[in-house]
Design a protein around this motif. Structure first.
Motif, PDB file in Angstrom:
ATOM      1  N   ARG A  47      45.557  46.622  48.265  1.00 44.29           N
ATOM      2  CA  ARG A  47      45.971  45.156  47.617  1.00 44.29           C
ATOM      3  C   ARG A  47      45.066  44.818  46.481  1.00 44.29           C
TER       4      ARG A  47
ATOM      5  N   GLU B  37      45.927  43.702  43.599  1.00 46.74           N
ATOM      6  CA  GLU B  37      46.015  42.225  42.978  1.00 46.74           C
ATOM      7  C   GLU B  37      45.224  41.282  43.379  1.00 46.74           C
TER       8      GLU B  37
ATOM      9  N   ARG C 237      41.895  41.463  41.615  1.00 42.05           N
ATOM     10  CA  ARG C 237      41.868  41.037  40.221  1.00 42.05           C
ATOM     11  C   ARG C 237      41.679  39.527  40.433  1.00 42.05           C
ATOM     12  N   LEU C 238      42.632  39.035  41.446  1.00 39.72           N
ATOM     13  CA  LEU C 238      42.586  37.541  41.646  1.00 39.72           C
ATOM     14  C   LEU C 238      41.107  36.857  42.028  1.00 39.72           C
TER      15      LEU C 238
END
Lengths: 263, 319
Positions: B223, B225, B228-229
């Motif tokens: 995961r 993403e 980064r989030l």
């Protein structure tokens, strides 16, 4: 069955479950590239290094005797202190109605307060150092001794008083000659439990403020992610507690030879 | 009776066919990100995440008492991300645990504090004195290096093993002459008038590096993403908290129950951040080397994989 054969069977039965657990532990941790729970071999090596040094040469190497001695002195010292207060108080509460009404509600109110909850307060009252640890361990041992002493004194058979009176024991001599001996099995059970609890709370007592002790060692190892030393410390506490219990049991069996439950 | 049963049966069978026309489609549940945080002012940023997390996500904060617990929570995947001291991350990585540092969280937050009425003015004055130190902590590594820089060693002082939460009390009672603490302990000693700052130990090659954000290796692979989030959210939240000190104090008081005066006095010694800068990577490597020399770890972590700056760099480029 002969006595040696019986002893061998008992030893086999006693070690069966630990051996199965050890095997499951080994199977669960072998071949893992990493594990938060170290394999048994790592714990054995850590235990050796703790005891004798010469393997890792770090802050823990060869320190077991120092830690064990510090903890044992706190456990036995605090246990004796707890017994010094709990035995007379328990006898008073068990024997005298006035003492029971005066003290029992307060002790029942304080008894459920966990030793960990006393930690911050003991640091403030006794300061940073071994005194606070001593107090916490004594507190852990105090209530089992007190409760069992009260129970022992209160559960003396009324017929014993009648029999003693018929044999000419005066009312003033009833406590030392009838109550105390009859309460001894209960008191010994309390002492046994008290010493066990003292070993249980030693980690809490030594959590902060002391440099040495098995509790301090375990907390430092936890901070450094050295779980093999945490487990080694647990094993040492278990063995020390077991040996202490056997000693109290042997003493009880000797002093209570007349009692059908203990003799 | 029979008619009623038939009617009920027919209604029951027809309901699933008819119901969708009248029932609005359920909205997809937000993705919950589990974030481990310590009960320290340095670790307050995640409590600001709610304001900056995009729609479709929510954050559940799981507080931990010790950095090691936070690191273990990451390794066991009890949390998706965790913020704790760099020391805990290095300890885990050195034991080949799959913990990867992906961003910064907070620098500073340490101080050497002595009694206000004592004659201790510099680190050299600690010679022969009782100094409270928490073994295995980031602060221990810093003070050992500072002592070395002053030509001293741990043998020149009397170290007393005290947890961070007990240090201010120990100093106030006179049980120790000084301590190497973590905020808000120094803030508490300052605000109560008991203590004074001897120094902030940031002059070593390790700078003021303190807390980081870490994740499990699998989380980053499966995961990315989310990683980064979370770094982007940390960027916004830390910047907001640093530019709104009153809100930072209020949040710390509300969420962690600390004394307002102590938190306020700690603020200038807390630097919330997010980016894993090249300087911080360098400091982390020096830190790991220090831990090896102190025999707190038996081998260096794999420095090529232990710190992953991809997400932090990406957020920095697009910020």
């Amino acid at each position: 069955m002969t006595a040696p054969a019986q002893a061998r069977n008992r030893a086999l039965l006693a070690t069966a479950i630990p051996v199965v657990c050890l095997l499951a532990w080994w199977l669960g941790t072998r071949d893992n590239p990493y594990s938060l729970i170290p394999p048994p071999r790592d714990v054995a090596v850590a235990l050796w290094d703790l005891a004798f040094g010469g393997i890792y040469d770090d802050a823990f190497s060869g320190t077991l005797a120092t830690h064990l001695l510090a903890s044992a002195s706190r456990v036995y010292g605090a246990f004796l202190l707890a017994a010094l207060f709990a035995l007379p108080l328990g006898m008073l509460i068990g024997h005298l109605r006035l003492a029971r009404d005066l003290l029992d509600p307060m002790f029942q109110l304080l008894r459920p307060v966990p030793v960990t909850a006393w930690l911050p307060l003991s640091m403030i009252i006794f300061g940073i150092g071994p005194t606070a640890a001593f107090f916490l361990v004594a507190l852990g041992a105090f209530y089992p001794i007190l409760v069992n002493t009260v129970f022992g004194v209160r559960s003396v058979e009324p017929r014993l008083f009648e029999a003693a009176a018929m044999l000419g024991v005066r009312p003033a001599a009833m406590f030392p000659k009838v109550v105390l001996p009859a309460a001894m099995p209960g008191i010994f059970t309390g002492l046994r439990l008290g010493l066990g609890f003292a070993w249980v709370v030693i980690v809490v007592g030594e959590m902060t403020g002391v440099q040495t002790g098995l509790g301090a060692m375990i907390m430092d190892a936890r901070q450094l992610s050295r779980t093999e030393i945490v487990i080694a410390g647990m094993i040492v506490i278990g063995i020390a507690g077991y040996l202490s219990d056997r000693a109290v049991q042997a003493l009880g069996a000797r002093l209570l030879r007349w009692s059908p439950q203990h003799g | 009776m029979r008619t009623t049963r038939r009617a009920l049966l027919a209604t029951g069978l027809a309901a699933p066919l008819v119901a969708p026309r009248f029932i609005r489609p359920a909205r997809a549940a937000p993705t919950t990100i589990r974030m481990g945080a310590l009960k320290l002012i340095h670790s307050i940023t995640p409590w600001f995440y709610d304001r900056f997390i995009p729609a479709g996500y929510s954050v559940e904060i799981i507080p931990f008492e010790s950095p090691t617990d936070g690191k273990n929570a990451v390794v066991t995947k009890s949390v998706d991300f965790g913020t704790f001291g760099i020391a805990a991350a290095i300890l885990g990585a050195a034991a080949r645990e799959p913990v990867i540092v992906i961003g910064g969280s907070c620098n500073k937050g340490m101080a050497v504090v002595a009694r206000k009425d004592s004659d201790i003015a510099t680190l050299k004055d600690l010679k022969g004195r009782k100094v409270a130190i928490w073994p295995g902590s980031t602060q221990e590594v810093f003070i050992l290096e500072r002592l070395r820089m002053e030509g001293m060693s741990i043998k020149d002082i009397q170290p007393v093993r005290v947890s961070f939460s007990e240090m201010a009390t120990a100093l106030a009672r006179g049980d120790v002459d000084a301590y190497v603490g973590a905020e808000p302990g120094p803030g508490l000693s300052l605000s109560s008038g008991v203590g004074k700052i001897v120094e902030y130990p940031y002059s070593t090659p390790m700078g003021s590096l303190n807390m980081i954000i870490a994740a499990h290796r699998d989380t980053l692979a499966e995961r990315p993403e989310l990683a980064r989030l979370i770094i982007d959210t940390q960027r916004h939240a830390s910047a907001y908290a640093m530019s709104h000190p009153d809100e930072m104090v209020a949040m710390t008081v509300a969420k962690l129950g600390m004394k307002k005066e102590a938190v306020a006095a700690s603020l200038n010694n807390v630097e919330l951040n997010w980016q894993m800068t090249p300087e911080m990577v360098g400091e982390a490597k020096i830190y790991a080397q220090q831990m090896l020399e102190l025999k707190q770890i038996r081998q260096l972590p794999d420095l090529a994989t232990f710190i992953d700056t991809r997400f932090s760099d990406d957020v920095a480029h697009t910020a």
